[in-house]
Motif scaffolding. Structure first.
Motif: not given
Length: 277
Positions: A102-122, A133-140
């Protein structure tokens, strides 16, 4: 989840998914934090038919919890640097797995209703890119839920430091935090999440915090973590083998009330239409 595969060499993630202790850590993290995580899923309106991206899935417990909520008409994409712990886990048919950084790759194809990450970004080097990347992967109208640690907010392993065993436990915890900081972990990251979600353009941002103060699962997590990093603690002069053995014996005997770092859960929603529209 925290453990992600460590690249070859001495750079990268401190906690390596390829070690047998990773499975113990995943189970302990699930016992400690799944109830809080799933409470947020339900409160934030995750429902049947939703498409979800689970970032840095680690073990299978969170993908299973998501699948139960989105049902057979939904979709859960569970990604990680190493999906080995998901393979053969008997996940429901609506769960797909894929290798993704997630720190290097583009977001997966499509848009998501919900995106979640736990104990990852730190632990991610380019946290800003990952969050974007995660915020932009959300649908409106879609929801982003980030749950991450803030070790500096509550740095102790034993909150009640009343004797030599507890003092030793807290000293080893300081050593572990030093190793994390050397690898680029932001030990104050959790508290920044509300601001960072707002700066990512999300609205309705809120946050709360949760951490167990004493739990058998915390003992399992501590023992697995110390075994996994003991060579690095010794090599850096942060502990010696005798200290580590004494600490592991105290943990195994159940004489320590072990706490975790606070987990900050922060969430926000992508605007249904662009601001000013």
């Amino acid at each position: 989840m925290i453990p992600m595969t460590e690249p070859s060499g001495d750079d990268g993630y401190l906690l390596d998914n390829r070690r047998t202790e990773a499975g113990e850590r995943f189970d302990a993290l699930a016992e400690l934090f799944d109830a809080s995580t799933f409470r947020h899923f339900d409160a934030l309106g995750l429902r049947p038919g939703h498409h979800v991206w689970e970032v840095g899935a680690g073990g299978a417990s969170v993908p299973r919890g998501l699948a139960a909520r989105v049902g057979p008409r939904g979709r859960v994409l569970a990604t990680d640097l190493d999906t080995g712990w998901l393979a053969g886990a008997g996940l429901p048919a609506q769960v797909e797995t894929d290798r993704h950084d997630v720190g290097r790759d583009e977001a997966p194809a499509g848009r998501f209703d919900f995106v979640h990450a736990r104990l990852v970004l730190v632990h991610v080097t380019d946290r800003a890119r990952a969050l974007r990347t995660m915020a932009e992967a959300l649908r409106p109208g879609g929801v982003l839920l980030i749950e991450d640690a803030d070790p500096a907010l509550q740095p102790l392993l034993c909150l009640d430091e009343y004797g030599p065993e507890q003092e030793r436990a807290n000293r080893l915890r300081r050593g572990f935090r030093a190793l994390l900081a050397e690898r680029g972990a932001d030990l104050c990251y959790g508290r920044k999440l509300p601001r960072l979600l707002r700066e990512s353009g999300l609205e309705g941002v809120e946050a709360d915090a949760y951490f167990p103060v004493a739990s058998p699962a915390a003992a399992v997590l501590e023992a697995a973590t110390v075994r996994q990093v003991r060579d690095r603690l010794v090599a850096r002069g942060l502990a010696d083998d005798e200290e580590i053995e004494l600490h592991l014996a105290s943990v195994a005997a159940g004489r320590l009330d072990l706490a975790t770092s606070p987990m900050i859960s922060a969430w926000g929603r992508r605007p249904a239409r662009p601001h000013g529209a």
